[in-house]
Design an enzyme around this catalytic site. Structure first.
Site, mmCIF file in Angstrom:
data_model
loop_
_atom_site.group_PDB
_atom_site.id
_atom_site.type_symbol
_atom_site.label_atom_id
_atom_site.label_comp_id
_atom_site.label_asym_id
_atom_site.label_seq_id
_atom_site.Cartn_x
_atom_site.Cartn_y
_atom_site.Cartn_z
ATOM 1 N N HIS A 146 -1.353 -0.444 17.825
ATOM 2 C CA HIS A 146 -2.540 -0.976 17.135
ATOM 3 C C HIS A 146 -3.835 -0.769 17.900
ATOM 4 C CE1 HIS A 146 0.808 -3.106 15.103
ATOM 5 N NE2 HIS A 146 0.041 -2.841 14.061
ATOM 6 N N CYS A 156 2.715 -6.194 16.203
ATOM 7 C CA CYS A 156 4.040 -5.567 16.312
ATOM 8 C C CYS A 156 5.130 -6.616 16.401
ATOM 9 C CB CYS A 156 4.156 -4.723 17.574
ATOM 10 S SG CYS A 156 3.125 -3.275 17.646
ATOM 11 N N LYS A 200 -2.616 6.332 10.609
ATOM 12 C CA LYS A 200 -1.588 5.759 9.742
ATOM 13 C C LYS A 200 -2.248 5.044 8.568
ATOM 14 C CE LYS A 200 2.171 2.381 9.989
ATOM 15 N NZ LYS A 200 2.469 1.102 10.593
ATOM 16 N N CYS A 230 -2.336 -2.501 22.849
ATOM 17 C CA CYS A 230 -1.077 -2.116 22.207
ATOM 18 C C CYS A 230 -1.113 -0.631 21.875
ATOM 19 C CB CYS A 230 -0.903 -2.953 20.940
ATOM 20 S SG CYS A 230 0.244 -2.217 19.781
ATOM 21 N N CYS A 290 2.135 -8.100 21.569
ATOM 22 C CA CYS A 290 1.270 -7.716 20.439
ATOM 23 C C CYS A 290 1.776 -8.464 19.211
ATOM 24 C CB CYS A 290 1.313 -6.202 20.189
ATOM 25 S SG CYS A 290 0.483 -5.766 18.638
ATOM 26 N N LYS A 312 -3.230 -1.211 5.302
ATOM 27 C CA LYS A 312 -4.033 -2.002 4.374
ATOM 28 C C LYS A 312 -5.515 -1.822 4.637
ATOM 29 C CE LYS A 312 -3.891 -6.134 7.181
ATOM 30 N NZ LYS A 312 -4.043 -7.537 7.277
ATOM 31 N N HIS A 315 3.838 1.569 2.360
ATOM 32 C CA HIS A 315 5.067 0.857 1.970
ATOM 33 C C HIS A 315 5.769 1.584 0.826
ATOM 34 C CE1 HIS A 315 2.439 -2.795 3.126
ATOM 35 N NE2 HIS A 315 3.244 -2.584 4.138
ATOM 36 N N HIS A 346 0.844 -1.190 0.000
ATOM 37 C CA HIS A 346 0.000 0.000 0.000
ATOM 38 C C HIS A 346 0.879 1.239 0.000
ATOM 39 C CE1 HIS A 346 0.798 0.531 4.293
ATOM 40 N NE2 HIS A 346 0.393 -0.715 4.529
HETATM 41 N N1 MSP Z 1 8.725 -6.228 8.578
HETATM 42 C C1 MSP Z 1 8.930 -5.072 9.387
HETATM 43 C C2 MSP Z 1 10.209 -4.378 9.023
HETATM 44 C C3 MSP Z 1 11.413 -5.212 9.127
HETATM 45 S S1 MSP Z 1 12.826 -4.379 8.577
HETATM 46 C C4 MSP Z 1 14.105 -5.343 9.054
HETATM 47 C C5 MSP Z 1 7.755 -4.109 9.187
HETATM 48 N N2 MSP Z 1 7.051 -4.278 8.082
HETATM 49 S S2 MSP Z 1 5.778 -3.401 7.671
HETATM 50 O O1 MSP Z 1 5.412 -3.887 6.393
HETATM 51 O O2 MSP Z 1 4.797 -3.430 8.695
HETATM 52 O O3 MSP Z 1 6.236 -1.931 7.617
HETATM 53 C C6 MSP Z 1 7.400 -1.596 6.959
HETATM 54 C C7 MSP Z 1 7.603 -0.111 6.924
HETATM 55 O O4 MSP Z 1 6.522 0.513 6.268
HETATM 56 C C8 MSP Z 1 7.713 0.524 8.306
HETATM 57 O O5 MSP Z 1 8.880 1.332 8.312
HETATM 58 C C9 MSP Z 1 6.533 1.400 8.396
HETATM 59 O O6 MSP Z 1 6.817 2.598 9.056
HETATM 60 C C10 MSP Z 1 6.268 1.691 6.929
HETATM 61 N N3 MSP Z 1 4.896 2.095 6.782
HETATM 62 C C11 MSP Z 1 3.776 1.344 6.860
HETATM 63 N N4 MSP Z 1 2.699 2.184 6.792
HETATM 64 C C12 MSP Z 1 3.142 3.469 6.687
HETATM 65 C C13 MSP Z 1 2.560 4.697 6.441
HETATM 66 N N5 MSP Z 1 1.256 4.863 6.426
HETATM 67 N N6 MSP Z 1 3.365 5.757 6.190
HETATM 68 C C14 MSP Z 1 4.721 5.627 6.080
HETATM 69 N N7 MSP Z 1 5.306 4.474 6.300
HETATM 70 C C15 MSP Z 1 4.563 3.443 6.825
HETATM 71 O O7 MSP Z 1 7.574 -3.233 10.016
#
Ligand code: MSP
Length: 502
Positions: free
Chosen positions: A147, A129, A295, A144, A126, A298, A21, A18
């Site tokens: 979340h 997390c 935030k 949490c 959690c 998904k 990411h 999304h």
């Molecule tokens: N799998 C772990 C990261 C492991 S790195 C060794 C994880 N994955 S995640 O898919 O949940 O999130 C990855 C990154 O995406 C995080 O840095 C998170 O901050 C970022 N984002 C997810 N949603 C976000 C927003 N809405 N805005 C900006 N970044 C965000 O955490």
């Protein structure tokens, strides 16, 4: 040639990609494209995080075994990044053999150093997390803090990483390496976490099978964060190819979101210190993209699907928005209106209009052949300022500053044209000088903006009649004033950024 290695977080495969990411991935892509322009030998790594309870549960819910589940989702990330013109050099999956080798090696080194020990643990966890929380960190009702959902009580025999031993060493190291975390206020958050006291964290699970077994006690699998962080080493040959590892490690920048500072800026350097591995040269911490104050995730619905947004503003429109709209590090509020507004103002009106206008007047006044710029153009200083500003911005991973500096040159060029009004004048040397200067400014803008707008920059480059690829240009040599040779065929073409009706 210097090397530049940058990483994004590896994304959990429990959700399809999304905009949240895409955010960090686009910043990493533009940063590494910039470094290629600087002439660096670049390695840009992204990938997927596929082990742990969260993925196991998502696979169970889908009625698949976790590997099959991960195999289904991981390619959706690779495809999304391709679509967004992400030029990653490697894509790592934590279920790959090369990763397992590195995790085993790192675990063993920390164990041999005496920093991993067996202990009993009872705590509130959690799953989303993949983190334990203490009572004072939890929200009322044992929820949490991230979340806002109830945590679960887990009790198990775990191996623990003795993080508590590393407090002073980490503080000393960060003290000796000021500015390694950008922006500075995010670095202060990391230091605050370290100063507030460090708890040992569990690095193994017995209640879970979906992970990498500990080399000395295979009844335990590695905790997902220990496993995941190691991806940054696995991709460059740790435990497998010493020569490759020496070439690329330490990493220049880990790009991360603010929610994973603790793992990246506290756990990770402590793990590396324990294992005798050099620490990263930099961390660039981004804020979140929020929708209505929450935030983006998904669950945020269609608004957050990057590929759908591309249908409206194009790939480069989305990339530009993400890079320019919010200073990296701070939270940004995502709205559709904001996206379209930014696109219309900066891309359609400013850059797109400038390119179209210059091409139109070159057709009408110069027979379609671009004149050379003048050596003493009033725009030369504006161009030098733009180059200096872009270099300074990217240097501290501040894309919005780098782009703002570039757009100052666009504005200066538009103002220059408006003051000179070449469209009203008779063809001749004065008109040629004004247009030559505008073409040169556009050439420089095109190079500076290309990390943000890769496809449009190349198209604009071609229309200026310039040969070859923008990506072959080098900064600063090829963005000095006077590089546009003149005598090239300038093409107008369809609008680079068609205006979107609001
Ligand atoms: N799998 C772990 C990261 C492991 S790195 C060794 C994880 N994955 S995640 O898919 O949940 O999130 C990855 C990154 O995406 C995080 O840095 C998170 O901050 C970022 N984002 C997810 N949603 C976000 C927003 N809405 N805005 C900006 N970044 C965000 O955490």
């Amino acid at each position: 040639m210097s090397r530049f290695y940058a990483t994004t977080p590896i994304y959990y495969v429990n959700a399809e990609p999304h905009l949240g990411h895409a955010y960090t991935t686009i910043v990493g892509d533009a940063l590494t494209r910039w470094h290629r322009l600087l002439g660096d030998d670049v390695l840009f790594l992204t990938g997927t995080d596929e082990h742990g309870l969260k993925i196991q549960q998502a696979a169970d819910a889908a009625g698949l075994d976790p590997q099959a589940f991960a195999d289904g989702i991981a390619p959706t990330f690779a495809e999304a990044w391709k679509h967004l013109e992400i030029a990653n050099d490697d894509f790592i999956r934590t279920t790959e053999p090369r990763h397992r080798v590195a995790v085993v090696e790192l675990l063993q080194r920390c164990y041999d150093a005496g920093d991993i020990e067996l202990d009993w643990y009872r705590g509130k966890y959690c799953v989303r997390c993949e983190e334990y929380y203490t009572d004072d960190e939890l929200l009322p009702g044992d929820q949490c803090p991230i979340h806002k959902l109830p945590v679960e009580v887990f009790e198990e025999e775990n191996y623990f990483f003795r993080l508590s031993r590393f407090q002073q060493r980490l503080l000393d190291w960060y003290g000796d390496h000021p500015g390694v975390i950008v922006p500075e206020f995010r670095g202060n958050e990391a230091l605050g976490l370290i100063r507030s006291g460090l708890r040992d964290f569990s690095v193994s699970r017995t209640t879970l099978e979906w992970g990498i077994p500990l080399p000395w006690d295979p009844a335990h699998v590695a905790y997902v964060w220990f496993d995941a962080l190691t991806n940054y080493l696995s991709a460059v040959g740790f435990g497998r190819d010493d020569e490759q590892f020496r070439e690329w490690w330490p990493v220049d920048y880990h790009l991360i979101g603010k929610d994973i500072i603790r793992q990246h800026c506290v756990y990770w350097p402590a793990m590396l210190l324990s294992a005798g591995v050099d620490l990263p040269k930099g961390w660039a911490v981004g804020g979140w993209l929020l929708a209505g104050g929450e935030k983006l995730s998904k669950t945020a619905g269609d608004a957050a699907k990057p590929l759908d947004l591309v249908d409206t503003v194009g790939v480069d429109g989305l990339r530009y928005y993400v890079l320019a709209d919010t200073p990296y590090g701070q939270d940004g509020d995502f709205t559709y209106e904001g996206l379209v507004g930014r696109y219309n103002a900066d891309l359609a009106n400013n850059l797109g209009n400038l390119a179209a206008r210059v091409a139109t007047v070159v057709q009408s006044k110069c027979g379609g052949t671009g004149p050379a710029p003048s050596a003493d153009s009033p725009l030369a200083t504006a161009a030098a300022d733009a180059v200096a500003g872009a270099i300074a911005g990217w240097d501290v991973v501040a894309p919005s500053r780098a782009l703002d500096a570039t757009w100052q040159l666009i504005r200066a060029t538009n103002a220059h044209l408006e003051a000179a009004e070449p469209w009203k004048a008779e063809p001749g040397p004065e008109v040629d000088a004004v247009l030559g200067d505008a073409l040169e400014a556009l050439r420089i803008v095109t190079v500076l903006a290309s990390p943000a707008l890769p496809a449009t920059a190349q198209e604009g480059w071609n229309r200026l009649g310039l040969p070859g690829a923008v990506t072959d240009q080098r900064i600063p040599a090829d963005v000095q004033w006077g590089g546009y040779p003149g005598g090239l065929p300038v093409v107008k073409g369809a609008p680079l950024f068609p205006r979107i009706k609001t």
